[in-house]
Write an enzyme that holds these catalytic residues in place. Structure first.
Site, mmCIF file in Angstrom:
data_model
loop_
_atom_site.group_PDB
_atom_site.id
_atom_site.type_symbol
_atom_site.label_atom_id
_atom_site.label_comp_id
_atom_site.label_asym_id
_atom_site.label_seq_id
_atom_site.Cartn_x
_atom_site.Cartn_y
_atom_site.Cartn_z
ATOM 1 N N SER A 72 60.176 1.272 4.004
ATOM 2 C CA SER A 72 61.378 2.103 4.112
ATOM 3 C C SER A 72 61.959 1.926 5.513
ATOM 4 O O SER A 72 61.310 2.261 6.505
ATOM 5 C CB SER A 72 61.037 3.584 3.890
ATOM 6 O OG SER A 72 62.061 4.410 4.419
ATOM 7 N N LYS A 86 42.483 8.178 -8.285
ATOM 8 C CA LYS A 86 41.215 8.626 -8.872
ATOM 9 C C LYS A 86 40.732 7.738 -10.026
ATOM 10 O O LYS A 86 39.542 7.689 -10.316
ATOM 11 C CB LYS A 86 41.326 10.069 -9.376
ATOM 12 C CG LYS A 86 41.482 11.121 -8.297
ATOM 13 C CD LYS A 86 40.172 11.402 -7.598
ATOM 14 C CE LYS A 86 40.144 12.724 -6.838
ATOM 15 N NZ LYS A 86 41.338 13.066 -6.094
ATOM 16 N N THR A 125 32.286 16.180 -15.853
ATOM 17 C CA THR A 125 32.657 16.305 -14.452
ATOM 18 C C THR A 125 33.481 17.558 -14.232
ATOM 19 O O THR A 125 33.890 18.236 -15.173
ATOM 20 C CB THR A 125 33.406 15.061 -13.956
ATOM 21 O OG1 THR A 125 33.497 15.121 -12.524
ATOM 22 C CG2 THR A 125 34.805 14.970 -14.543
ATOM 23 N N SER A 136 39.858 19.621 -9.905
ATOM 24 C CA SER A 136 41.078 20.421 -9.911
ATOM 25 C C SER A 136 42.220 19.613 -10.495
ATOM 26 O O SER A 136 43.354 20.037 -10.485
ATOM 27 C CB SER A 136 41.429 20.880 -8.494
ATOM 28 O OG SER A 136 41.728 19.753 -7.707
ATOM 29 N N TYR A 179 44.330 12.552 -22.813
ATOM 30 C CA TYR A 179 43.449 11.379 -22.771
ATOM 31 C C TYR A 179 42.200 11.584 -23.627
ATOM 32 O O TYR A 179 41.257 10.797 -23.565
ATOM 33 C CB TYR A 179 43.049 11.046 -21.327
ATOM 34 C CG TYR A 179 44.197 10.555 -20.469
ATOM 35 C CD1 TYR A 179 45.009 9.510 -20.895
ATOM 36 C CD2 TYR A 179 44.461 11.129 -19.237
ATOM 37 C CE1 TYR A 179 46.058 9.061 -20.109
ATOM 38 C CE2 TYR A 179 45.510 10.686 -18.445
ATOM 39 C CZ TYR A 179 46.297 9.651 -18.888
ATOM 40 O OH TYR A 179 47.332 9.199 -18.111
ATOM 41 N N GLY A 236 36.657 13.618 0.516
ATOM 42 C CA GLY A 236 36.375 12.453 1.352
ATOM 43 C C GLY A 236 36.076 11.158 0.618
ATOM 44 O O GLY A 236 35.709 10.169 1.260
ATOM 45 N N GLY A 237 36.240 11.121 -0.693
ATOM 46 C CA GLY A 237 36.003 9.869 -1.422
ATOM 47 C C GLY A 237 36.987 8.786 -1.016
ATOM 48 O O GLY A 237 36.594 7.641 -0.733
ATOM 49 N N GLU A 277 44.212 16.583 6.520
ATOM 50 C CA GLU A 277 43.950 17.740 5.654
ATOM 51 C C GLU A 277 45.076 18.757 5.759
ATOM 52 O O GLU A 277 45.802 18.793 6.753
ATOM 53 C CB GLU A 277 42.685 18.464 6.126
ATOM 54 C CG GLU A 277 41.413 17.714 5.930
ATOM 55 C CD GLU A 277 40.236 18.493 6.484
ATOM 56 O OE1 GLU A 277 39.265 18.653 5.754
ATOM 57 O OE2 GLU A 277 40.288 18.948 7.649
ATOM 58 N N GLY A 315 42.995 24.237 5.037
ATOM 59 C CA GLY A 315 41.680 23.760 4.598
ATOM 60 C C GLY A 315 41.150 22.669 5.493
ATOM 61 O O GLY A 315 40.983 21.536 5.069
ATOM 62 N N ASP A 323 38.249 22.001 6.796
ATOM 63 C CA ASP A 323 36.788 21.921 6.878
ATOM 64 C C ASP A 323 36.321 20.546 7.373
ATOM 65 O O ASP A 323 35.322 20.441 8.071
ATOM 66 C CB ASP A 323 36.150 22.223 5.519
ATOM 67 C CG ASP A 323 36.599 21.238 4.464
ATOM 68 O OD1 ASP A 323 37.777 21.320 4.056
ATOM 69 O OD2 ASP A 323 35.802 20.370 4.062
ATOM 70 N N SER A 370 48.665 9.153 -2.182
ATOM 71 C CA SER A 370 47.497 9.200 -3.067
ATOM 72 C C SER A 370 47.812 9.497 -4.520
ATOM 73 O O SER A 370 47.042 9.120 -5.406
ATOM 74 C CB SER A 370 46.488 10.213 -2.527
ATOM 75 O OG SER A 370 47.105 11.474 -2.378
HETATM 76 C C1 LIG Z 1 41.586 13.815 -5.080
HETATM 77 C C2 LIG Z 1 42.841 13.620 -4.378
HETATM 78 C C3 LIG Z 1 42.877 13.599 -2.980
HETATM 79 C C4 LIG Z 1 41.646 13.822 -2.137
HETATM 80 O O1 LIG Z 1 40.684 12.805 -2.347
HETATM 81 P P1 LIG Z 1 39.171 12.977 -1.895
HETATM 82 O O2 LIG Z 1 38.508 11.721 -2.317
HETATM 83 O O3 LIG Z 1 38.619 14.188 -2.571
HETATM 84 O O4 LIG Z 1 39.176 13.162 -0.423
HETATM 85 C C5 LIG Z 1 44.077 13.351 -2.380
HETATM 86 N N1 LIG Z 1 45.217 13.165 -3.089
HETATM 87 C C6 LIG Z 1 45.224 13.183 -4.425
HETATM 88 C C7 LIG Z 1 46.513 12.971 -5.146
HETATM 89 C C8 LIG Z 1 44.034 13.406 -5.125
HETATM 90 O O5 LIG Z 1 44.048 13.423 -6.451
#
Ligand SMILES: *Cc1c(COP(=O)(O)O)cnc(C)c1O
Length: 330
Positions: free
Chosen positions: A39, A64, A86, A89, A126, A192-193, A215, A219, A221, A315
């Site tokens: 951009s 994910k 599993t 959220s 799904y 943190g994944g 973060e 939150g 942490d 993400s």
């Molecule tokens: C799960 C998720 C995160 C955070 O990922 P972690 O691996 O839990 O740190 C961030 N953004 C989106 C859109 C997610 O679905």
């Protein structure tokens, strides 16, 4: 209420960059290689070259899917028959449900009652069975464990598992293959994944890159944990970044983050809304609040980023359209 006993994986070793490369091979037939977007407006605003890895365009709308597919594709015959359970959220639920559907594995998902309607509906769509709970009152880990005990299902947690971390790391592996080395990389942080996977890829392919987790302010942490040198738990934070409402980092993710991540920043919900507006107006795309964390932090660090090559992971893009309209109008 925080979870007392998140189920642990039986593996004991931290994942490595080699695991990320293997994960990339495993998910290649299934996952999208998402685009890296540019951009001029963002570059001009920050005085830097920004590279946006658009995981909002990943299958089911978030990164994910990568970790879920990497985990489920390693199930043996007995695990495939009994299925996966599993808790999530939202996006890990959808990622697991879709990966399970593609592989013909039964899936049960423990989801909070107040998860976004779009995420609940998509998970059901799904083909997964959904069990709901009250995230402020009930312990999701216990519910999950009971289902695993009763039905012989395998638990795949949302972030604290070597296969999940390696799978999420493929997003940054691809980004760095697409862009070459970067000076800085911003990655949102829930459990943190995504960040620990990013660290494995970045330390191997772009060792000089500064790596930042981001973060929500409510939150922080992860920031507290990095500074304290041990995992700090907080109450479920109230923030519009519902994908980052985790109360604590995982054992695996914390070890990698503590070793490889330079710093963790926080941003406000108001800044997330400004970024959602930027993505909609300037880049013509829908990004969910959590997906805006990384860019919001980069915007705050304008001075340090002058002239740099900066990676930003978007993400996910799963947000109720009614809510999105509200955010954009506010
Ligand atoms: C799960 C998720 C995160 C955070 O990922 P972690 O691996 O839990 O740190 C961030 N953004 C989106 C859109 C997610 O679905």
């Amino acid at each position: 209420m925080t979870d007392s006993a998140i189920p642990r994986s039986s593996a004991t070793e931290l994942p490595t960059f080699a695991d990320v490369l293997l994960a990339a091979e495993r998910i290649r037939p299934w996952a999208h290689r998402t685009p890296v977007l540019r951009s001029r407006t963002a570059d001009a605003e920050l005085g830097a070259s920004l590279f946006f890895k658009a995981e909002n365009f990943q299958r089911m709308g978030a990164f994910k899917f990568r970790g879920a597919m990497n985990s489920l594709s390693q199930f043996d015959a007995e695990q495939r028959r009994a299925g996966v359970v599993t808790f999530s959220s939202g996006n890990h639920a959808q990622g697991t449900a879709l990966a399970a559907q593609l592989l013909g594995i039964p899936a049960t998902i423990v989801m909070p009652l107040d998860a976004p309607a779009a995420k609940l509906a998509a998970t059901r769509g799904y083909g997964a069975e959904i069990v709901t709970y009250d995230r402020y009152q009930q312990d999701r880990a216990q519910i999950c464990q009971r289902l695993a005990d009763e039905r012989g299902m395998t638990i795949i947690p949302p972030y604290d598992h070597p296969h999940i971390i390696a799978g999420q790391g493929t997003a940054t592996l691809e980004l760095l293959q697409q862009t070459g080395p970067l000076d800085a990389l911003f990655v949102c942080l829930g459990g943190g994944g995504l960040l620990s996977g990013a660290a494995l890829a970045a330390r191997a392919l772009s060792p000089q890159c500064r790596l930042y987790g981001v973060e929500p302010e409510a939150g922080n942490d992860g920031q507290q944990s990095l500074r304290a040198g041990r995992i700090i738990s907080i109450d479920t934070p109230r923030t519009i970044a519902d994908g980052a409402q985790t109360a604590f980092l995982g054992d695996y993710t914390f070890e990698v983050i503590r070793r490889d991540v330079d710093d963790i920043h926080t941003v406000s919900d108001a800044e997330l809304v400004q970024c959602m507006r930027f993505f909609a107006e300037r880049m013509k795309m829908v990004v969910e609040p959590t997906g805006c964390l990384a860019f919001a932090a980069a915007r705050r660090m304008r001075e340090q980023l002058q002239g740099k090559r900066v990676g930003v992971i978007i993400s996910g893009g799963n947000v109720d359209l009614g809510k999105l309209a509200g955010y954009l109008a506010s």
